[in-house]
Scaffold this motif. Structure first.
Motif, short mmCIF file in Angstrom:
data_model
loop_
_atom_site.label_atom_id
_atom_site.label_comp_id
_atom_site.label_asym_id
_atom_site.label_seq_id
_atom_site.Cartn_x
_atom_site.Cartn_y
_atom_site.Cartn_z
N ASP A 227 1.45 -0.60 -0.24
CA ASP A 227 -0.01 0.01 -0.19
C ASP A 227 0.85 1.28 -0.14
O ASP A 227 2.25 0.94 -0.03
CB ASP A 227 -0.72 -0.14 1.25
N GLN A 228 0.39 2.12 0.05
CA GLN A 228 0.95 3.71 -0.20
C GLN A 228 2.07 3.33 0.98
O GLN A 228 2.77 4.51 0.61
CB GLN A 228 -0.52 4.94 -1.02
N THR A 229 1.38 3.87 2.16
CA THR A 229 1.89 4.63 2.99
C THR A 229 3.09 3.48 3.05
O THR A 229 4.35 3.73 3.49
CB THR A 229 1.80 4.06 4.26
N THR A 230 2.70 1.71 3.22
CA THR A 230 4.77 1.24 3.01
C THR A 230 5.50 1.75 2.28
O THR A 230 6.71 2.09 2.03
CB THR A 230 3.63 -0.72 2.52
N ARG A 231 4.70 2.25 1.20
CA ARG A 231 6.15 2.89 -0.04
C ARG A 231 7.03 3.88 0.05
O ARG A 231 8.18 4.15 0.00
CB ARG A 231 5.10 2.61 -0.94
N ALA A 232 5.98 4.90 1.18
CA ALA A 232 6.13 6.15 1.30
C ALA A 232 6.87 5.86 2.94
O ALA A 232 8.70 6.14 2.94
CB ALA A 232 5.13 7.37 2.24
N GLN A 233 6.52 4.63 3.54
CA GLN A 233 8.10 4.20 4.53
C GLN A 233 8.91 3.90 4.15
O GLN A 233 9.52 4.37 5.02
CB GLN A 233 6.81 2.95 5.54
N ARG A 234 8.72 3.11 3.16
CA ARG A 234 10.30 2.37 2.57
C ARG A 234 10.89 3.26 1.78
O ARG A 234 12.39 3.61 2.17
CB ARG A 234 10.18 1.41 1.43
N ALA A 235 10.43 4.50 1.11
CA ALA A 235 11.90 5.37 0.27
C ALA A 235 11.63 6.18 2.01
O ALA A 235 13.08 6.51 1.98
CB ALA A 235 10.44 6.62 -0.28
N ASN A 236 11.14 6.80 2.79
CA ASN A 236 11.74 7.54 3.89
C ASN A 236 13.03 6.26 4.85
O ASN A 236 13.94 6.46 5.46
CB ASN A 236 10.60 7.67 5.08
#
Ligand SMILES: [Zn+2]
Length: 348
Positions: A227-236
């Protein structure tokens, strides 16, 4: 995640959506629990205000925004926890702390480490127990103040951060291929699958970016569809300097064509990057569907300049056909890389 709530539905969930919209000042004269025209129109207006896709359907993004929009500063005690607290009360707090000169980071409505630090600094300066908890005491102190001290705006913070950022040859670029893991995205009339083309374009993009000396990572593997939040978290977590999310546009209007890019509203760096990528895509002869601010999770929850690129419409059979040619996909990737390169060169 709850399922879609859409026009024609008649149930408790619709009543809940209507109650939340009314609390936000929207007028709805549909029968309670009946998703009629008035409800659809209110949902659309709300989506436009929040800069999310205005389709009149309550999906996960809209639902999250409805919940977040209902919080007012002072309604609850705010503090750093995991997963972080989110809502308009957090956004208000961030804005007021920033205006006072306490750097709480981007005004994204997410209570993160920067917000925690800013609350503690505020408490220290105003001699309140320095616990990072925004409760009644801290709220009272904040309300007793006039917000007129010039502070560092989010834009200025980004400028400073960019000054300290490495050049493209030392940058870590995170590429986010849209959809995946059985979630196909949109399927074109000629049978092209958005998830597959996103993967192909992301792979080309990574290859071309690596020629510049940049390090490149993905937010997902080929088989996954986080999901989008997981993707954002990975980039962070990777500490990315820039994130580029790759999707294709689609609409019911089958003649719609052209390129759009999206950035988080208020992120000057994100906007600059989005506009440069858009310019380079237009140079390929694509129609200009412009750069737009959006609060998609992948843009909002990432901590670096982030852009979502939709270079063409998969719902347009002509554009879909062009995507069948690997050379065309490569040209799109090259244009995006030129935009990233210009962003780095022109911001020095
Ligand atoms: Zn998509």
């Amino acid at each position: 995640m709850r399922s879609l709530i859409r026009p024609g539905d008649h149930n408790e969930q619709v009543a809940d959506v209507q109650a939340r919209l009314r609390a936000l000042g929207h007028t709805i004269d549909d029968e309670a629990g009946q998703f009629g025209e008035a409800t659809k129109s209110a949902v659309r207006t709300f989506q436009q205000e929040r800069e999310i896709l205005a389709d009149g359907i309550v999906g996960p993004d809209t639902w999250t925004q409805l919940v977040e929009a209902s919080w007012r500063l002072g309604d609850r005690t705010l503090y750093l926890k995991y997963p972080p607290m989110r809502g308009d009360d957090v956004r208000t707090l961030q804005g007021r702390l920033n205006a006072l000169g306490f750097d709480s980071g981007r005004e994204d409505g997410i209570f993160g480490i920067n917000c925690d630090r800013a609350v503690r600094e505020f408490q220290k300066e105003y001699a309140i127990a320095e616990d990072g908890i925004f409760g009644p005491m801290t709220h009272a102190a904040l309300n007793g103040l006039r917000i007129d001290r010039p502070g560092l705006t989010v834009g200025l913070r980004e400028e400073i951060r960019k000054d300290q950022a490495p050049g493209l040859d030392q940058a870590l670029i995170v590429v986010d291929p849209g959809h995946g893991g059985g979630e196909l995205g949109i399927v074109g009339s000629r049978g092209s699958v958005e998830a597959d083309i996103c993967w192909q374009l992301a792979t080309r993009l990574a290859e071309r970016l690596s020629f510049t000396g940049a390090r490149v990572r993905f937010t997902r593997t080929e088989a996954e569809g986080p999901d989008q939040t997981t993707r954002a978290q990975r980039a962070n977590d990777l500490g990315a300097d820039v994130l580029i999310s790759v999707h294709l546009n689609a609409t019911e209007e089958q003649t719609a064509e052209g390129s759009s890019t999206f950035f988080f509203g208020g992120s000057r760096s994100g906007q600059s990057l989005a506009e440069k990528i858009q310019d380079e895509l237009l140079a390929l002869g694509l129609r200009d569907c412009r750069s737009h601010p959006r609060s998609y999770s992948i843009l909002r929850e990432t901590r670096m300049p982030a852009v979502l690129v939709e270079p063409v419409f998969i719902s347009n059979a002509d554009e879909e056909k062009k995507l069948e040619d690997p050379e065309y996909v490569r040209a799109l990737a090259d244009a995006i890389v030129r935009g990233v390169r210009r962003y780095y060169e022109e911001s020095l």
